[in-house]
Design an enzyme around this catalytic site. Structure first.
Site, mmCIF file in Angstrom:
data_model
loop_
_atom_site.group_PDB
_atom_site.id
_atom_site.type_symbol
_atom_site.label_atom_id
_atom_site.label_comp_id
_atom_site.label_asym_id
_atom_site.label_seq_id
_atom_site.Cartn_x
_atom_site.Cartn_y
_atom_site.Cartn_z
ATOM 1 N N LYS A 79 0.973 -1.219 0.025
ATOM 2 C CA LYS A 79 0.021 0.111 -0.073
ATOM 3 C C LYS A 79 0.942 1.231 -0.062
ATOM 4 O O LYS A 79 1.819 1.333 0.657
ATOM 5 C CB LYS A 79 -0.974 -0.122 1.182
ATOM 6 C CG LYS A 79 -1.855 1.204 1.378
ATOM 7 C CD LYS A 79 -2.721 0.866 2.397
ATOM 8 C CE LYS A 79 -4.039 1.874 2.624
ATOM 9 N NZ LYS A 79 -4.787 1.540 3.574
ATOM 10 N N SER A 154 -9.822 1.487 2.834
ATOM 11 C CA SER A 154 -9.018 2.378 1.859
ATOM 12 C C SER A 154 -7.865 1.428 1.200
ATOM 13 O O SER A 154 -7.181 2.164 0.258
ATOM 14 C CB SER A 154 -8.012 3.473 2.905
ATOM 15 O OG SER A 154 -7.429 2.797 3.545
ATOM 16 N N SER A 178 -9.977 -0.762 6.919
ATOM 17 C CA SER A 178 -9.224 -0.592 5.469
ATOM 18 C C SER A 178 -8.479 -1.893 5.093
ATOM 19 O O SER A 178 -8.156 -1.819 3.965
ATOM 20 C CB SER A 178 -8.526 0.653 5.564
ATOM 21 O OG SER A 178 -9.234 1.791 5.643
#
Lengths: 492, 96
Positions: A79, A154, A178
């Site tokens: 990420k 996310s 997330s």
């Protein structure tokens, strides 16, 4: 070659060990696959093909020297809120569009040392604030199961990349769901470890009392393998905890006889779509049929969690994001306006609307005269929630419930509704507020879209969580179906 | 409780965000819709409850005060929007 890409991390690791494929060949195959699929999915912000080949060569040298460790030579992705030395780390924000960290996050360093091969940095909601990855400043990521739908957020890029076989595992971060929510939306496994289990050093901070890093993988076994590599006390993160690190693969026992599972009734209300509730209830029934002791429990404070979270998380974010001022790194706008003017212009230009909204809420909640009414109340509410979890865990070993109230929604569907989007996290947020470990495993499909079963454990009891998840995976037999996300027409 | 435009202007100033009244009005509507959801917290009996700042008690983490490795100056300045002579360059702060 394509069938190699759909293997699990554990399976491909065996092939590397047995020299059926070299790390360089595997990296090349993965990069070719990324070039083919990425135009549709758009999971990456910064692909790193050159770095991948270089790391693959180093991994192969270690394999040639006889090393046999599970991540050695395996393509993974990160990420884009995890700092990577020498590789752009943007947090999907314009304010960090050109930021190249001078150091690695601890988890990145750990994966490097384990010999993993980095294929790129993944899209996300800006600063990890959002539930659909639509708040990325750069582009939207699409769900491999239906390209018209969001991958969740996310960590949307992290989930989509695993589902589309562009990496065998990815790391995400989870502040209010997330990791687990996008894992559920994309049909992957996703674990938020206990707060303190994994060092956050080098994770760009959003809400520090809630943030946690964890793996997204194709199977529970793979999840245990990645978790093994990233846990541990880190002198750079004072909140990381000194604990004996078990081998999480020891949790992979296909047997849950006598394990007491609680079904929190509040997690089946709160707008949970009946078909989702049904799918999860069916899974719980199957777990019971193989020997789990199932009982209904109650966590009334869970219904207050969203309100508590949307005070605490913005408050912490308003403080954490104060560092983006146009002085030392990132975007600078309006230098001619003097130092205050420059900061105001830089921040207003560099942050997206959702981030600005949360900074304003947080600044307001912490400002003089309102602190007691909002922030303090929310912290007290958090205490009550934690106490209710503690008391429920006197009666049961783990909790089972849906990960999300609905399957993946359509791109654009909720983006303008401030509350509706946030409801996507209503079942995951309580776990962050209480600091507990939470796992999402695929448990079926509704209208052709994956549904996640959430397993919540006692603090630092990832072992039980993984054991329940692994047992479920063995009974569910969804692996073949999960291998071929429908939005890509097989493998693209 | 709902935020007014005046409170929005003040909060944006505290947060160092240069936003037009139009942007602030837009944000105000979104935030007030959320604030309505927060109202439910006000009804909880919380007077006797201790606040929780971390989910687990985190105490001071001490370490030996020893010199360790630091970033080389060049690396620290590499991302600077403007740097000169080993320093970050910022707009003039002190008036002549």
């Amino acid at each position: 070659m394509k069938e190699l890409l759909t293997l699990s991390l554990a399976e491909i690791s065996q092939k590397l060990h047995q020299r059926e494929i070299s790390a360089v060949e595997l990296a090349e195959a993965t990069l070719t696959h990324i070039s083919a699929v990425e135009p549709q999915v758009q999971a990456f912000l910064t692909p790193t093909p050159e770095l991948a080949l270089e790391m693959a060569q180093q991994a192969q040298a270690r394999l040639d020297a006889g090393e046999r460790t599970p991540l050695l030579g395996v393509p993974v992705a990160l990420k884009d809120n995890l700092c990577t030395a020498g590789v752009r780390t943007t947090c999907a924000s314009r304010i960090l569009h050109n930021f190249v960290p001078p150091y690695d996050a601890t988890v990145v360093k750990q994966l490097r040392e384990a010999g993993a091969v980095f294929v790129g940095k993944l899209n996300m909601d800006e600063f990890a604030m959002g539930s659909s990855t639509e708040f990325s400043a750069f582009h939207v990521t699409r769900n491999p199961w239906d390209l018209e739908r969001v991958p969740g957020g996310s960590s949307g890029g992290s989930a989509a990349a695993v589902a589309a076989h562009m990496a065998y595992a990815t790391l995400g971060s989870d502040t209010g769901g997330s990791i687990r929510q996008p894992a559920a939306f994309c049909g992957t496994v996703g674990l938020k470890p206990t707060y303190g289990r994994v060092s956050r050093y080098g994770l760009v901070a959003y809400a520090s009392s809630l943030d946690q890093i964890g793996p997204l993988t194709k199977t529970v076994e793979d999840c245990a393998i990645v978790l093994n590599a990233i846990v541990g006390k880190d002198p750079h993160d004072a909140t990381s905890v000194e604990l004996p690190a078990p081998d999480f693969r020891d949790a992979l026992i296909d047997d849950i006889k006598g394990i007491r599972l609680g079904v929190p009734k509040e997690f089946f209300a709160q707008g949970v779509q009946p078909e989702v509730a049904e799918t999860v209830q069916k899974a719980i029934g199957l777990l019971e049929s193989v020997g789990a002791e199932v009982q209904e429990v109650s966590l009334p404070m869970a219904e207050q969690s969203l309100a508590i979270y949307y005070i605490l998380a913005p408050a912490e974010c308003s403080s954490n994001l104060a560092r983006y001022d146009g002085v030392r790194y990132g975007l600078r706008v309006g230098a001619e306006k003097g130092h205050i003017g420059m900061m105001e212009a830089t921040r207003a230009t560099g942050f997206g609307k959702e981030v600005i909204q949360r900074i304003i809420i947080g600044t307001y909640a912490l400002s003089s005269g309102y602190y007691d009414a909002f922030y303090l109340k929310a912290q007290k509410g958090r205490t009550l929630l934690r106490q209710q979890f503690d008391s429920v865990f006197q009666q049961v070993d783990a909790l089972v419930c849906p990960t999300t109230p609905t399957p993946a929604f359509k791109i654009g569907e909720l983006v303008d509704d401030p509350l509706a989007m946030k409801l996507a996290d209503v079942l995951t947020i309580p776990v962050n507020l209480a600091g507990l470990p939470g796992l999402s495993v695929p448990c079926g499909f509704v209208d052709g879209l994956p549904v996640g079963l959430q397993i919540i454990g006692k603090p630092f009891d990832e072992m039980t969580v993984l054991r329940v998840g692994y047992t479920w995976e063995q009974i569910a037999c969804l692996q073949d179906e999960l291998r071929t996300p429908r939005g890509l027409g097989g493998l693209g | 409780m709902a935020l007014t435009l005046e409170q929005m202007r003040h909060t944006a100033k505290l947060a160092r965000l240069e936003l037009s009244d139009e942007q602030l009005t837009d944000l105000m509507h979104a935030i007030n819709a959320l604030m309505a959801h927060f109202e439910r917290l006000q009804a909880l009996p919380l007077d006797e409850v201790e606040p929780t700042s971390h989910s687990f008690p985190v105490y001071n983490a001490f370490r030996e005060d020893v010199v360790g490795a630091t970033l080389p100056r060049e690396a620290a300045l590499a991302n600077a929007p403007e740097a000169r002579d080993g320093l970050f360059i910022v707009p003039r702060i002190v008036e002549e």
